[in-house]
Scaffold this motif. Structure first.
Motif, PDB file in Angstrom:
ATOM      1  N   THR A   1       0.991  -1.027   0.228  1.00 50.96           N
ATOM      2  CA  THR A   1       0.175   0.368  -0.245  1.00 50.96           C
ATOM      3  C   THR A   1       1.146   1.115  -0.356  1.00 50.96           C
ATOM      4  O   THR A   1       0.594   2.625  -0.555  1.00 50.96           O
ATOM      5  CB  THR A   1      -0.851   0.106   0.920  1.00 50.96           C
ATOM      6  N   GLU A   2       2.277   1.484   1.240  1.00 50.66           N
ATOM      7  CA  GLU A   2       2.944   2.500   0.611  1.00 50.66           C
ATOM      8  C   GLU A   2       3.524   2.515  -0.879  1.00 50.66           C
ATOM      9  O   GLU A   2       3.632   3.666  -1.334  1.00 50.66           O
ATOM     10  CB  GLU A   2       3.972   2.178   2.020  1.00 50.66           C
ATOM     11  N   SER A   3       3.686   1.567  -0.804  1.00 50.24           N
ATOM     12  CA  SER A   3       4.824   1.152  -2.151  1.00 50.24           C
ATOM     13  C   SER A   3       3.625   2.267  -3.774  1.00 50.24           C
ATOM     14  O   SER A   3       4.597   2.721  -4.875  1.00 50.24           O
ATOM     15  CB  SER A   3       4.857  -0.096  -2.821  1.00 50.24           C
ATOM     16  N   VAL A   4       2.183   1.696  -3.673  1.00 46.39           N
ATOM     17  CA  VAL A   4       2.039   2.297  -4.528  1.00 46.39           C
ATOM     18  C   VAL A   4       0.474   3.600  -4.312  1.00 46.39           C
ATOM     19  O   VAL A   4      -0.239   4.298  -5.177  1.00 46.39           O
ATOM     20  CB  VAL A   4       0.712   1.426  -5.052  1.00 46.39           C
ATOM     21  N   ASP A   5       0.788   4.246  -3.225  1.00 49.98           N
ATOM     22  CA  ASP A   5       0.573   5.043  -2.926  1.00 49.98           C
ATOM     23  C   ASP A   5      -1.359   5.384  -2.949  1.00 49.98           C
ATOM     24  O   ASP A   5      -1.836   5.817  -3.351  1.00 49.98           O
ATOM     25  CB  ASP A   5       0.345   6.769  -3.798  1.00 49.98           C
ATOM     26  N   TYR A   6      -1.684   3.999  -1.722  1.00 45.89           N
ATOM     27  CA  TYR A   6      -2.091   3.459  -2.340  1.00 45.89           C
ATOM     28  C   TYR A   6      -3.680   4.531  -1.018  1.00 45.89           C
ATOM     29  O   TYR A   6      -3.350   4.880  -0.316  1.00 45.89           O
ATOM     30  CB  TYR A   6      -3.240   1.962  -1.800  1.00 45.89           C
ATOM     31  N   GLN A   7      -5.100   4.496  -0.979  1.00 45.35           N
ATOM     32  CA  GLN A   7      -5.521   5.489  -0.089  1.00 45.35           C
ATOM     33  C   GLN A   7      -6.273   4.674   0.926  1.00 45.35           C
ATOM     34  O   GLN A   7      -6.451   3.744   1.045  1.00 45.35           O
ATOM     35  CB  GLN A   7      -6.680   5.635  -1.180  1.00 45.35           C
ATOM     36  N   LYS A   8      -5.794   5.818   2.197  1.00 44.55           N
ATOM     37  CA  LYS A   8      -5.758   4.873   3.326  1.00 44.55           C
ATOM     38  C   LYS A   8      -6.584   5.423   4.580  1.00 44.55           C
ATOM     39  O   LYS A   8      -6.238   7.253   4.378  1.00 44.55           O
ATOM     40  CB  LYS A   8      -4.073   4.524   3.895  1.00 44.55           C
ATOM     41  N   HIS A   9      -7.731   5.095   4.973  1.00 44.91           N
ATOM     42  CA  HIS A   9      -8.166   6.178   6.292  1.00 44.91           C
ATOM     43  C   HIS A   9      -7.321   6.137   7.262  1.00 44.91           C
ATOM     44  O   HIS A   9      -7.547   4.647   8.358  1.00 44.91           O
ATOM     45  CB  HIS A   9      -9.622   5.056   6.305  1.00 44.91           C
TER      46      HIS A   9
END
Length: 574
Positions: free
Chosen positions: A321-329
């Motif tokens: 998730t950090e490598s692809v800049d995935y949305q995160k709440h």
């Protein structure tokens, strides 16, 4: 007056017979047309009436004295237009951007408990329909019954997954409930009644066969538990992707801090159901007539090896998730924490909770009292709700501190599993479990009422506080009690030789349920991977209703496909 007592009292035979019947009712209790209304009234209607009366009368009487408004409060409406203009400028304009997706699920307030419980009542109604239909088909053709045909698979998909699609997208809730009730009544009427006994107080003829098939320490799969656990898993998997589409009502999504929603309840139910079946490894085993238990060291060792792959999955999810800049709440679990870390730590700390005290309910209640006291009576609560995310602990405070509540939920689930998992030695013991589970439900229900309506503490999934934990425990216990009641009613029509074992394939559990339960963690992992892939390849917020339903249908099929293939190959991964 102090002399001896001679038994010269003339006894009325009618009174003596009535006294004996009252004292021995539990020995011959069964679910039938006469006892079912009382069970439903005391177990469903009365608690529900008390709960919703308290809910709708909350805050209707104000005990605080009225005070004069301050100047700022009196003139706050004059700047409303300016505040609204500022808020409009803060809303991201691009619905495909990461910022908009994160803003969309921020500061949500959830939905009412009435709606949540109505939506999830379809889970029990689906089980009732399937159970009655399967039993009716078996009774009309026991010699050629086969529950593993394509027609049965299509019916399973229609009765378990189709209602979930409709009610979780906010469509036709009352129509779905009415249809499921009508189907259940129709199939229930087709189940023939067993021969009527001439003496209703005589022992149940099935009890002898039931006692003969009893093996101490043996755990026969419970169909109501398997189906309930699989339905909670499928519901969770559906929601984690459906929330990214516009057709999914945001009132069902996770709330920001305080409140209730279906996804909040789903997360807790996932942990609770894992605790119910997780106690199996800690139950005493009978080996050569001796009771064998596992030492704390072996429990910790086994817990570590169970936790290791789950923690690896959590670390892998964090890196991806950090490598692809995935949305995160961020306020959901923290900056770096995710739900896999919570699931991975449970097997490590679970043996410590078991060894602390033999009664798991006492252990979990003490844990919640201590945690809630520190949250409410110390500066810990203010720090958890508003501290800056400086440092590793502060950045992940939601995941670290909510783990205490999830551990308590897990232990509460284990305490219930300790009651319902082992085989009952007799029909009397099996029926008494209904009373025991009902008592557990009422206890959790009263605990939630005291915390929420008396002490004024709102439930919070974000920090897994005490009201949230008791709400999750009470709801899941109530659902399991309803599932047990349905199975007790339908299976009471079976012949004595099929009272415990010997039933045909497909009678106890549907194919979908067996496949999901056989590899539940694999199913959950596949759901998380597919959710990430769908969000990276498709702009979910731009999908219309038809396209969203097609994507979600394909998503659920792809989730079930690996589980079905592994089941067919007789492979159990996790």
């Amino acid at each position: 007056m102090g002399g001896g007592h001679n038994d010269n009292l003339l006894k009325d035979p009618a009174i003596e017979e009535w006294t004996w019947m009252r004292q021995n009712t539990h020995r011959y209790f069964k679910v039938n047309k006469r006892t079912t209304p009382t069970l439903l009234a005391m177990g469903l209607v009365v608690p529900a009436a008390l709960f919703y009366t308290s809910l709708y009368t909350q805050d209707t009487i104000k005990f605080a004295p009225k005070v004069k408004k301050t100047w700022a409060e009196a003139h706050s409406g004059q700047n409303a237009n300016v505040d609204n203009k500022v808020m409009e400028d803060l809303i991201p304009s691009d619905p495909t951007s990461k910022e908009y997706k994160e803003w969309r699920v921020t500061d949500l307030e959830g939905s009412s408990m009435t709606e949540i419980h109505l939506v999830l009542s379809t889970v029990a109604l689906s089980f009732w329909c399937w159970k009655c239909k399967t039993a009716a088909e078996f009774h009309h053709g026991p010699t050629h019954f086969n529950g593993r045909t394509w027609s049965h698979f299509v019916f399973e998909f229609a009765v378990f997954l189709a209602p979930m699609f409709l009610v979780l997208t906010g469509r036709h809730l009352y129509t779905v409930i009415a249809v499921l009730i009508c189907m259940g009544v129709y199939y229930r009427k087709q189940i023939p009644d067993p021969p009527r006994r001439p003496d209703k107080w005589a022992p149940d003829p099935r009890d002898d066969e039931f006692k003969k098939s009893y093996v101490p320490g043996k755990i026969t799969p419970k169909s109501y538990l398997s189906i309930y656990r699989a339905e909670m898993m499928l519901l969770t998997c559906f929601c984690i992707l459906a929330v990214d589409f516009e057709l999914f009502p945001l009132r069902f999504a996770k709330v920001e801090t305080f409140g209730t929603s279906i996804m909040d309840l789903g997360v807790g139910s996932f942990v609770f159901s894992a605790g119910v079946v997780g106690v199996k490894a800690f139950l005493p085993r009978h080996v050569n007539g001796k009771v064998v238990t596992t030492s704390l060291w072996h429990q910790l060792k086994a817990g570590f090896w169970t936790a290791f792959p789950i923690l690896v999955l959590g670390a892998a999810r964090l890196l991806l998730t950090e490598s692809v800049d995935y949305q995160k709440h961020t306020s959901e679990y923290g900056t770096h924490w995710n739900f896999f870390f919570t699931l991975g730590l449970l097997p490590i700390f679970m043996p410590l909770g078991i060894s602390a005290y033999s009664n798991l309910r006492v252990t979990s209640a003490a844990l919640l009292v201590i945690y809630q006291s520190l949250y409410s009576l110390t500066p810990l609560g203010e720090w958890l709700e508003g501290a800056d995310r400086i440092g590793l602990v502060s950045a992940n405070r939601e995941g670290l501190f909510s783990f205490v509540g999830y551990l308590a939920i897990f232990l509460l689930g284990m305490s219930l599993g300790h009651e319902v998992l082992p085989d009952a030695p007799s029909f009397e013991a099996r029926r008494m479990r209904l009373v025991s589970v009902l008592g557990t439900w009422v206890t959790a229900f009263i605990s939630y009422m005291l915390l929420n309506f008396v002490l004024g503490i709102a439930p919070s999934r974000r920090f897994a506080n005490a009201p949230y934990c008791f709400w999750v425990a009470g709801f899941n216990t109530a659902m399991l009690w309803i599932f047990m009641l349905i199975e007790e009613d339908v299976d009471s029509k079976l012949p004595p030789q099929l009272s415990r074992t010997g039933r045909p394939v497909g009678y106890n559990t549907p194919l979908i349920v067996e496949a999901v339960n056989m590899n539940s963690l694999t199913t959950f992992l596949v759901a998380n991977i597919l959710t990430g892939l769908v969000n990276m390849k498709i702009e979910t917020l731009l999908c219309g209703t038809s396209k969203a339903m097609i994507v979600l249908t394909a998503y659920m099929i792809l989730i079930l496909l690996p589980a079905l293939l592994l089941y067919r190959a007789h492979l159990r991964l996790r």
